[in-house]
Design an enzyme around this catalytic site. Sequence first.
Site, short mmCIF file in Angstrom:
data_model
loop_
_atom_site.label_atom_id
_atom_site.label_comp_id
_atom_site.label_asym_id
_atom_site.label_seq_id
_atom_site.Cartn_x
_atom_site.Cartn_y
_atom_site.Cartn_z
CB THR A 163 0.91 -7.61 5.96
OG1 THR A 163 0.75 -7.45 7.38
CG2 THR A 163 -0.27 -8.35 5.42
CB THR A 164 3.87 -6.62 1.53
OG1 THR A 164 3.02 -5.53 1.85
CG2 THR A 164 4.04 -6.72 0.03
CB ILE A 183 -0.93 0.02 1.25
CG1 ILE A 183 -1.75 -1.26 1.34
CG2 ILE A 183 -1.81 1.28 1.25
CD1 ILE A 183 -2.75 -1.46 0.24
CB SER A 205 -7.34 -11.51 2.57
OG SER A 205 -7.86 -11.95 1.37
CG HIS A 251 -8.67 -12.83 -3.19
ND1 HIS A 251 -8.81 -14.17 -2.96
CD2 HIS A 251 -7.70 -12.39 -2.36
CE1 HIS A 251 -7.96 -14.53 -2.00
NE2 HIS A 251 -7.26 -13.47 -1.62
CB CYS A 271 18.35 -23.71 -7.40
SG CYS A 271 19.34 -24.68 -6.28
CE LYS A 330 -10.84 -14.23 0.58
NZ LYS A 330 -10.12 -13.24 1.40
CB CYS A 341 20.35 -25.71 -2.89
SG CYS A 341 21.28 -24.19 -3.05
CB ALA A 351 1.27 -14.55 -3.87
#
Lengths: 474, 123, 430
Positions: free
Chosen positions: A40-41, A12, A336, A49, A400, A249, A435, A46
């Site tokens: 929180t971010t 935000i 959310s 919605h 990786c 959810k 790894c 991810a």
Amino acid sequence: MYDVAIIGAGVIGTLTARLLSLYDLQVCIIEKDGDVAMGTTKANSAIIHAGYDAKPGSLKAKLNVKGNAMMEQVAKDLAVHFKRIGSFVVAFNDEEMARVKELYQRGLDNGVPEMKIINGNEVREMEPNLSEDIIGALYAPTAGIIGPYELTVAAAEVAVRNGVELKLEHEVESISEEEDGYRIQTNQDSIQTKVVINAAGIFADAIAEMVGDHSFEVHARKGEYMLLDKSQGNTVSRVIFQPPSKVGKGILVTPTVDGNLLVGPTADESQKEDLATTQKGLEKVLRGAKRSVPSFNEREVIRSFAGLRAVGSTGDFVIEEADGLKGFYHAAGIESPGLSAAPAIAEELLRKIGDVIELNKVENLNLLRKPFKRFSELTNEERRELIKKDPRYGKIVCRCEKVTEGEIIECIHRPAGATNLDAVKRRTRAGMGRCQGGFCSPRVVDLLAKELDLPMEEVTKQGSGSYLLVGKTK
Amino acid sequence: MQEVREMVCIVCPVGCHMKVTSNEGQVTKVEGNSCKRGIGYAEAECTHPTRTLTTTMRIKNGEVPMISVKTDEPVPKSLLMACMEAINKAKIQAPIHVGDKIIENILDTGSNIVATRNCERKA
Amino acid sequence: MEQRELVIIGGGPAGLAAAVEAYDQGIRDILIIERDSELGGILQQCIHNGFGLHIFGEELTGPEYAWRFIEEVKERGIDYKLNTMVLDISEKREVLAVNEEDGLLEIEAKALVLAMGCRERTRGALNIPGMRPAGIYTAGAAQRFVNMEGYLPGKKVVILGSGDIGLIMARRMTLEGAKVEMVCELLPYSGGLTRNIVQCLEDFDIPLKLEHTVTQIHGKDRLEGITIAQVDAHRKPIKSTECFVECDTLLLSVGLIPENELSREAGINMDHITSGPVVNESMETSIEGVFACGNVVHVHDLVDFVTDESRVAGRCAASYLRGKHSSEQEDPIVTKAGEGIRYVIPHHIRHQLLQKENKLFFRVLDIYSDVKLVVRCDDQILYSKKKRKLAPGEMESIPITDQMIVNMEGYSEVTVEIQQSGLGVRECKK
């Protein structure tokens, strides 16, 4: 004297700073941690919605649907990964099916486009790895997935490039009202500003209390997750939700934009600093995820983590000027669908700020970010070009995820660049693979020390205090 | 004075748990061993235990910052930390090659500290 | 596209030995591709001794062992590319690699040897609950910091896992001035060699806590401590035994995993137990002309065995290139891990192609004492030997003799198994 001080460099705060950066304003972001996107971010599902969850008429509902529609363009402008893959809310019995139908109705009321109710067979036709026990689902094609910290890093980059000042490791200690605005005392400095935006996530209530505003509280609700290796990334191709309960959810299963599989979260009331995963929580995640998608291989878990949701006491987002405090805006209780609503929240804040200060655009500034080219995602032709220009893009540091030295150096020197190991990881994915940095960490530490001109032992994992090395051996 | 020590034989993978009795530094009885090599090991461990020390040294002007070194003969176990201190104090310069003697007769043990890797001068 | 006779992916002990052997069998056009800045692989950071007893009859350190093979490669003038990472291999043996000088390299190889080694298992794979502060390293990452870069990751250390790297790092950190509080091991026995338990732990009075694990990580920025607990027979932590251990560093030595992303993407058949490719007596994978050796096939505890195995791969790659080796042979004999055996390498044996160096490599499932190790085809015993002690931490091998080869003829399966002789009891070392 700043025109606007934003407290909190989450999604935000940075998206708002990005919008403000187009205007002739002195803007700063005050962030207590060593990088953007650290609260929180950083750790959530991810998901963008579709917008059928929130109560019709609420800010959550309105801004979710609006934010979802905006996300395509925002992601394009910021050159971040966003995939509109659609979502299912699956039902295992008639009772759950009734809830699914309620959600459908809610979605219609909220203006969510293109939703459909489908039966069990249709579910499995589209997602062959889902449980045989599923009898139907709500299908919402507009749901999507995004990289939350990639989005935030990108927004911060544009903001800083356009002149916003990013004050990392600045923790707000007190705020006082002054004649023409506010004085913010941090652990490092004291600043004056006309406008304050409180985007402090789970600490937004503490910030509000500093100016005597007790109108809301923010609780931390912990969600534990597990991330699986890319070998499991194709198990599902959409976001698979279970019907929501009172606190969240439910356990979801989703691919990530980077090709991993993510399962979680739990939903437990928690302390505000408590990011510990628990045995019980992780077992619950696994059990819940297996209910929808029995066939993924849990031995391929490469990482578990916990995030905190900022649950507001009002039940809705608090996006408003604080009562009796001119120019002091809250963006609080952003749980959310906060990530989904973020671009819409940023616009809302900009509109409100326009009421108290003049917004004059500066010429030649824009909201676009120069794409950050990931070696692993380029065609061979593009790779050749890049290496020809700068050979450091031919030196793989993270095996990786196939991240090159060039990318790591670039992410350190971009605006709002990386200053620690995890910040490099979030920007380039070095250390994000199977790894988990076992191989590349020593090399990334070396590069950070060189590029930032620091002694090796001053390089940290995630900001002050998180030192990696105690000193030279001899 | 009689002393009884328990030890695991490391001569071969069997790893016999042995009970070793000694008197005034002389081993008088070894139990639990399954071959006579165990007795030899027990005697050495009780009277003059030795170890090969492997460690690193910081190197100046080298293509790498550290080189690996070892004692070319085992040194008394009790001197391991003292040897570390002496090695850590020593200063060396590139180039260095495998087998080069870096410290001769460390702490009068008769053992030399030798390089176990090459390090050329920094280009 | 550049053409090469033999491309070897990985310049560690496996790749080097395969290259030297292939050269000595007459192959001249060889290229070793190494992703690090020097040859030698992980041996360069394994500065301790104990390498080379089988191959050279003397005790060498890791860098010395590597150096001997590097010298052999250089003497023969075998080509190698450093700082070069292979991105992709195809089933047609096309290799895509990248480095700073050449950019992208596309090479078509007539034969390939996969020698990518292995990587360490991480915290995520264990799912240890708790916070995520700095100070948690795999033992190998810590080893690199200490031995190669000269930095100490922490001062008060707990090590989880008593595999050899964990034990070696306990001594190494102690010698460099850190205090190692303890080594915790989930199993009732250590996975490491006895000599390492004695010389790395007992020498420095470092406690080895068997049947213990870490149940919680504490600390927000830097590790402040861990909770450990004893585990029950099902390896689940016993709540009442939990206790807090203050430390600033946790090193994980909880296993190695063959590094086979390239092999998988190329479509090579894999063994789920070893996490390595399925191979035959020539160390050839399911793709013709693609060979594999060393830790990429199965994790070895002694580099000497890696060398043995890699020589076979190098030699067979050479004979494949000279057309003397064809995959169109009669059905191979399948090796089977019988009672008490976790896996057997190679998976398939074409007995007419066996050579005198060929061995059956395998690991046992548990600790056994006074048992019989048996190799048989149906009821026909090919080999039988009494063993005083067998442990999962120590890889076993049985040479395949000429007589065994003769006796195998006509069978489709050969089984390695443990037979409990009358007195045999399973023993747990406490």
